[in-house]
Scaffold this active site. Structure first.
Site, PDB file in Angstrom:
ATOM      1  N   LYS A 273       0.905  -1.145  -0.018  1.00 34.40           N
ATOM      2  CA  LYS A 273      -0.031   0.088   0.110  1.00 34.40           C
ATOM      3  C   LYS A 273       0.962   1.259  -0.067  1.00 34.40           C
ATOM      4  CE  LYS A 273      -3.293   2.616   2.774  1.00 34.40           C
ATOM      5  NZ  LYS A 273      -4.218   2.502   3.975  1.00 34.40           N
ATOM      6  N   ASP A 278      -2.544  10.332   3.278  1.00 37.62           N
ATOM      7  CA  ASP A 278      -3.758   9.991   3.371  1.00 37.62           C
ATOM      8  C   ASP A 278      -4.629  11.012   4.350  1.00 37.62           C
ATOM      9  OD1 ASP A 278      -6.371   8.644   3.836  1.00 37.62           O
ATOM     10  OD2 ASP A 278      -5.599   7.126   5.158  1.00 37.62           O
ATOM     11  N   LYS A 285     -10.392  13.068   7.268  1.00 41.30           N
ATOM     12  CA  LYS A 285     -10.005  12.935   8.630  1.00 41.30           C
ATOM     13  C   LYS A 285      -9.959  14.194   9.410  1.00 41.30           C
ATOM     14  CE  LYS A 285      -6.664   9.002   7.696  1.00 41.30           C
ATOM     15  NZ  LYS A 285      -7.293   8.054   8.603  1.00 41.30           N
ATOM     16  N   ASP A 296       1.387   6.501   5.231  1.00 38.72           N
ATOM     17  CA  ASP A 296       0.683   5.447   4.831  1.00 38.72           C
ATOM     18  C   ASP A 296       1.070   4.605   3.394  1.00 38.72           C
ATOM     19  OD1 ASP A 296      -1.763   4.337   5.629  1.00 38.72           O
ATOM     20  OD2 ASP A 296      -2.952   5.667   4.159  1.00 38.72           O
ATOM     21  N   ASP A 355     -12.064   7.067   3.153  1.00 38.37           N
ATOM     22  CA  ASP A 355     -10.929   7.187   4.259  1.00 38.37           C
ATOM     23  C   ASP A 355     -10.500   5.598   4.102  1.00 38.37           C
ATOM     24  OD1 ASP A 355      -8.599   7.634   5.518  1.00 38.37           O
ATOM     25  OD2 ASP A 355     -10.157   8.078   7.322  1.00 38.37           O
ATOM     26  N   GLU A 357      -9.381   3.623   1.670  1.00 34.89           N
ATOM     27  CA  GLU A 357      -8.826   3.865   0.361  1.00 34.89           C
ATOM     28  C   GLU A 357      -7.634   2.776   0.114  1.00 34.89           C
ATOM     29  OE1 GLU A 357      -7.542   5.399   2.970  1.00 34.89           O
ATOM     30  OE2 GLU A 357      -5.370   5.042   2.322  1.00 34.89           O
ATOM     31  N   ARG A 359      -7.532  -0.373   0.716  1.00 36.19           N
ATOM     32  CA  ARG A 359      -7.894  -1.593   0.113  1.00 36.19           C
ATOM     33  C   ARG A 359      -8.251  -1.309  -1.229  1.00 36.19           C
ATOM     34  NH1 ARG A 359     -12.858  -1.915   4.731  1.00 36.19           N
ATOM     35  NH2 ARG A 359     -10.986  -0.802   5.831  1.00 36.19           N
TER      36      ARG A 359
HETATM   37  N1  BES Z   1      -4.320   4.767   6.588  1.00 36.86           N
HETATM   38  C1  BES Z   1      -5.567   4.525   7.363  1.00 36.86           C
HETATM   39  C2  BES Z   1      -5.070   3.603   8.709  1.00 36.86           C
HETATM   40  C3  BES Z   1      -4.220   3.921   9.618  1.00 36.86           C
HETATM   41  C4  BES Z   1      -4.475   4.587  10.733  1.00 36.86           C
HETATM   42  C5  BES Z   1      -2.921   3.767   9.408  1.00 36.86           C
HETATM   43  C6  BES Z   1      -3.669   5.135  11.562  1.00 36.86           C
HETATM   44  C7  BES Z   1      -1.967   4.164  10.565  1.00 36.86           C
HETATM   45  C8  BES Z   1      -2.133   4.850  11.461  1.00 36.86           C
HETATM   46  C9  BES Z   1      -6.459   3.834   6.660  1.00 36.86           C
HETATM   47  O1  BES Z   1      -6.426   4.174   5.442  1.00 36.86           O
HETATM   48  C10 BES Z   1      -8.052   4.254   7.171  1.00 36.86           C
HETATM   49  O2  BES Z   1      -8.154   5.411   7.316  1.00 36.86           O
HETATM   50  N2  BES Z   1      -8.690   3.219   7.675  1.00 36.86           N
HETATM   51  C11 BES Z   1     -10.011   3.601   8.335  1.00 36.86           C
HETATM   52  C12 BES Z   1     -10.885   2.617   7.785  1.00 36.86           C
HETATM   53  C13 BES Z   1     -12.386   2.794   8.005  1.00 36.86           C
HETATM   54  C14 BES Z   1     -12.855   4.187   7.394  1.00 36.86           C
HETATM   55  C15 BES Z   1     -13.304   1.616   7.483  1.00 36.86           C
HETATM   56  C16 BES Z   1      -9.765   3.208   9.824  1.00 36.86           C
HETATM   57  O3  BES Z   1      -9.065   2.567  10.167  1.00 36.86           O
HETATM   58  O4  BES Z   1     -10.300   4.252  10.230  1.00 36.86           O
HETATM   59 ZN    ZN Z   2      -4.832   4.727   4.524  1.00 40.33          ZN
HETATM   60 MN    MN Z   3      -7.474   6.224   4.965  1.00 34.01          MN
END
Ligand code: BES
Ligand code: ZN
Ligand code: MN
Length: 511
Positions: A273, A278, A285, A296, A355, A357, A359
């Site tokens: 990834k 992000d 966010k 990210d 968010d 993204e 996947r």
């Molecule tokens: N990049 C984030 C996950 C992340 C969070 C990595 C904190 C490192 C530190 C990912 O893209 C994300 O935003 N995931 C969301 C998914 C949700 C919207 C289903 C999450 O984990 O809140």
């Molecule tokens: Zn992310």
């Molecule tokens: Mn995200």
């Protein structure tokens, strides 16, 4: 980077800024004190055999991470002795474990930032121990000062890393020792490059810039490289990568790195990834959740580093690295919650949360990787906050479509000192991603969010291919202080697991 050599020199005559020795906690019934670890005999002798007592007087206990400095005994050319804690002394006749050596060496190397040369007199009972100490030194000495203009590398809080490390007690002419140190240098150098990429601010590392770095390295190491830009991605139908990159002024890229060995009988695909920033996109966010989101792309950085390391080591296995690079930004051209994307696999995805993204870009890259029918695929991603809630900030989660393969990857992680833990893919969570409009939605139940993401990815892995997913959201970026050989900021987690898996595949020992 720190230069690494093996030497048979005796500690007293050695010209260096410091001699590093190991100390451990004696846990035997007889005494409860501190013991000086093997390798430091000459230093102890120069203190008339009273070094353990001297260190105890200074408050040392041998605990892991502990550093005690003392003036070198008379007759020594080096002015300083640095005693570093190894933790509990192993059972009688057993050797210190590799991870204890790695961590202690890392702590010492970091402590010695600013110094020119240090000699490491840590316990080496076999070639692999020299590799562990070497790796610990090179990883622990790392610092990221590229943006400290005031004095550059010499800035007050950015001392230059230790320039030179000599490992004493090794066998410089022994093939196994030489190979172990060379392996450590190749892996650590590439891992440190992955850390640099993670630490580089997102205004300087967008998908195009990352692809250029990959192209240059590939050229240097005889790796075939192919970069799909927006035009090529559009032509190929990579709807996931394009959809995530749609809101950014910096277009997305898919980078394919192919390392091939003429002696290979197995092939691996690593998928990373690579969200260079992000923001969350339209599902933006909030402040407090975006300051570290340059990290990210840590999965792509790990994959990149592992492929280059495999090439440098000449591993007898074919390794293809896929870097799914995009910047997730909100704008008038961004993907909206409610949009449907047609993915590279042909499946349609309703984007309910922009968010989620990671996947989406991974789905396209996993499907692309699957078309070549590798023996196994491993993806690496800072995918979910949920995985951090589950496992904390030092352990990554391992999911897979095959229990034996998950166990093999987990074991490889343990072996190299990367804390990881197996996680399930419960079937009942799949229906939460059912979409009224498309084949699947990019969001499901909130509970078990890390596993939901894993189930989403599984849908884009080709039939019959062993696949594992490493969610490194926790350990990819260290927001706390440095510890062991792990610095603040980008950590390079998963690089060593991937290299180990490639070595196992080359040896025919992977499942
Ligand atoms: N990049 C984030 C996950 C992340 C969070 C990595 C904190 C490192 C530190 C990912 O893209 C994300 O935003 N995931 C969301 C998914 C949700 C919207 C289903 C999450 O984990 O809140
Ligand atoms: Zn992310
Ligand atoms: Mn995200």
């Amino acid at each position: 980077m720190t230069a690494l050599t093996l030497s048979t020199a005796a500690a007293p005559g050695l010209r260096a800024d410091a001699i590093v020795i190991g100390v451990a906690k004696d846990t035997s019934a007889r005494s409860q004190g501190l013991v000086v670890a093997p390798g430091a005999e000459a230093v102890d002798k120069a203190y008339d055999g009273r070094l353990a007592g001297v260190l105890e007087t200074l408050g040392a206990s041998g605990a892991e991470g502990e550093v005690t400095k003392l003036p070198a005994p008379s007759g020594f050319k080096a002015p300083l002795v640095v005693a570093v804690g190894l933790g509990a002394q192993p059972e009688k006749d057993a050797a210190f474990d590799a991870e204890a050596l790695r961590r202690a060496a890392g702590v010492a190397a970091r402590t010695l930032a600013g110094a020119k040369k240090a000699a490491f007199a840590l316990p080496l009972s076999e070639a692999a121990d020299a590799g562990a100490v070497g790796e610990g030194v090179l990883l622990g000495a790392y610092s990221f000062n590229a943006y400290k203009e005031q004095g550059g590398a010499k800035a007050k809080n950015g001392k230059a890393p230790l320039a030179e490390a000599t490992l004493l007690g090794g066998k410089p002419r022994d093939k196994a020792y030489k190979a172990a140190v060379e392996r450590a240098a190749a892996v650590a150098e590439e891992l440190n490059r992955a850390r640099d990429l993670v630490n580089t601010p997102p205004n300087d590392l967008n998908p195009e810039a990352f692809a250029a770095v990959a192209q240059a390295a590939a050229k240097e190491h005889g790796i075939k490289v192919q970069v799909l830009d927006e035009k090529a991605l559009t032509k190929g139908g990579y709807g996931g990568i394009l959809g995530v990159g749609a809101g950014s002024a910096a277009g997305p890229r898919l980078v394919k790195l192919s390392y091939t060995s003429s002696k290979a009988t197995k092939s691996l695909a690593f998928v990373g990834k690579g969200i260079t920033y992000d923001s969350g996109g339209i599902s933006l966010k909030p402040a407090g959740h975006n300051e570290t989101m340059k990290c990210d792309m840590a999965g792509a950085a790990a994959v990149f580093a592992a492929v280059v390391a495999a090439a440098r080591l000449g591993l007898e296995v074919n390794v293809t690295g896929w870097l799914a690079l995009a910047e997730n930004m909100p704008s008038g051209s961004a993907t909206r919650p409610g949009d449907v994307l047609r993915m590279y696999s042909g499946k349609t995805v309703e984007v309910l949360n922009t968010d989620a993204e990671g996947r989406l870009v991974l789905a396209d890259a996993l499907w692309a990787a699957s078309q070549e029918k590798p023996d196994a695929i491993i993806d690496v991603a800072t995918l979910t906050g949920a995985m951090m809630l589950a496992l904390g900030s030092r352990t990554y989660g391992v999911m897979a479509n095959d229990d034996a393969f998950r166990a093999a990857v987990h074991e490889a992680a343990e072996e190299v000192g990367e804390p990881a833990w197996p996680m399930p893919l419960p079937e009942h969570l799949r229906k939460g991603m059912d979409s009224a409009t498309a084949d699947i939605a990019n969001m499901g139940e909130r509970m078990g969010g890390g596993l939901v993401a894993g189930l989403f990815l599984r849908e884009f892995v080709g039939e019959g291919i062993a696949w594992a997913h490493l969610d490194i959201a926790g350990p990819a970026f260290n927001e706390g202080g440095a510890f062991g050989y792990t610095p603040k900021g980008g950590t390079g987690t998963a690089v060593r697991t991937l290299v180990r898996v490639a070595e196992l595949a080359a040896a025919g020992d992977l499942g």
